[in-house]
Design an enzyme around this catalytic site. Sequence first.
Site, short mmCIF file in Angstrom:
data_model
loop_
_atom_site.label_atom_id
_atom_site.label_comp_id
_atom_site.label_asym_id
_atom_site.label_seq_id
_atom_site.Cartn_x
_atom_site.Cartn_y
_atom_site.Cartn_z
N HIS A 78 2.21 20.28 11.19
CA HIS A 78 1.99 20.04 10.35
C HIS A 78 0.53 21.41 9.68
CE1 HIS A 78 0.89 19.05 6.15
NE2 HIS A 78 -0.29 18.23 6.81
N ASP B 90 0.83 9.71 1.14
CA ASP B 90 -1.33 9.99 1.16
C ASP B 90 -0.52 11.19 0.33
OD1 ASP B 90 -3.52 11.10 0.53
OD2 ASP B 90 -3.03 12.04 1.90
N LYS C 294 -6.84 13.91 -3.57
CA LYS C 294 -6.02 13.18 -2.43
C LYS C 294 -6.73 11.43 -3.13
CE LYS C 294 -4.80 15.54 1.09
NZ LYS C 294 -3.95 15.60 1.27
N ASP D 83 -7.48 9.27 6.76
CA ASP D 83 -7.02 10.35 7.18
C ASP D 83 -6.80 11.03 8.19
OD1 ASP D 83 -4.65 10.48 6.52
OD2 ASP D 83 -5.31 11.80 5.02
N GLU E 64 3.17 9.63 6.86
CA GLU E 64 2.16 9.99 7.59
C GLU E 64 3.24 7.90 7.58
OE1 GLU E 64 -1.66 10.50 6.69
OE2 GLU E 64 -0.77 11.85 4.84
N THR F 194 0.14 13.95 7.70
CA THR F 194 1.59 14.64 7.64
C THR F 194 2.29 14.76 8.38
OG1 THR F 194 0.42 15.57 5.58
CG2 THR F 194 3.33 15.81 6.43
N GLU G 246 2.80 12.75 1.15
CA GLU G 246 2.69 12.98 2.72
C GLU G 246 3.24 12.11 2.95
OE1 GLU G 246 -1.67 13.87 3.71
OE2 GLU G 246 -0.89 16.36 2.85
N SER H 241 -2.62 5.94 -3.23
CA SER H 241 -2.03 6.32 -1.60
C SER H 241 -1.41 4.73 -1.61
CB SER H 241 -2.52 6.54 -0.58
OG SER H 241 -3.60 7.79 -0.44
#
Length: 415
Positions: free
Chosen positions: A133, A233, A253, A126, A201, A349, A199, A257
């Site tokens: 951001h 995410d 995290k 990532d 993405e 992000t 997030e 995802s």
Amino acid sequence: MKSFVEYSSDSDFSIHNIPFGVTVFNKEYIGCCTRIGDQIVDLATLHDLGYFEDIKGLEDNVFEAYTLNEFIELGKPITNAARTRIQELLLEGSILSKDEKTIADAFYDLDKVKMMMPVHIANYTDFYSSIEHATNVGKMFRDPDNALLPNWKHLPVGYHGRASSIVVSGTDINRPKGQTKPADADQPLFGPSKQLDFELEMAFILNRNSEMGESISTKDAEEAIFGMVIFNDWSARDIQAWEYVPLGPFLGKNFGSSISPWVVTMEALEPFRTASPKQEPAVLDYLQFEGDKNYDINLEVYLQPENGEENLISESNYKFMYWNMTQQLAHHTINGCNVEVGDLYASGTISGSDPKSFGSMLELTWRGQNPLQLKDGKERKFIEDNDTVTMKAWSEKDGVRVGFGEVSGKIIPTT
Ligand code: MN
């Protein structure tokens, strides 16, 4: 180009798209597919019937598989030839359009399929490539006057994420438990995250392996990128804030995802290329690139409470990214790190400069200070149990629309 399959003008899955995915057909068998309008097309059956017969390198039926990896690994000359062939077959007046038996056997309505993970993801990285951001987060957590750390404009910052917990759209996500340390507490606490976030993405998927010691230049990177998906995410901000020093994101995290089920090829996105934001100061030689490397992809985020209405909470665009995909891959491999077919690289992000374009609850509510007002009169600082977050992505230009559909996920209470 006009297809014999009818679809509405706002369909993401126009004749210009031809994405690739994996599905369960009729609850019976799994295979690779494409989509046009609301029709899912079984590519393994088309292959069996000889529709790809003359494409050199596509002799084996790689569509008869649980993932796209084998197909993707064939490389662009072959995957592009296959995509162009599918596009031709779906045109009005094609041989396939007159083959009623095959249409009956290989075309499925949406309610007859269940989309699966399209790719076996070997490794997941990532990045943190949106300047808006990174600036917002820096202002909130560090120093408003020095929001960007000194390295940010010199290299695409990233971390290695967890591939095992990447799931396809529609999969529920458990609210993670973990350690947090509120500012007014002396000791860390344990329990369900109270600051669960998404997030917004996008991510790209690689079509080749490389050897340890080998680097992929910005110039060669595009040949190695098969296509893109939408990527959520999910992030537990309270767990993340306590754990991330000094090595970065971990349990805040890696609990999950979500990705969209259709991989849209870079060739389908070609008409939507656009220039990048200017990089100042100039980057080192190995990060320099030529030409337009960004893509104009509209992004939307919706939040829907249980049994409630959808609320549009963010509108952004992929073109805001400061660092592009070729730079991300060049940087990732400049030290000789080897890559694998099916690797997934997420953008980080994506936020724009307008507060309505921020790509996380953290930024939209400014760490909970300005809660979002929902249509049902309630408010949200972060994501609550049984909320569904849906992200949509599409490109549109001169009447041509190519989209990703959506990635959706519901947060279920921790047990
Ligand atoms: Mn992220």
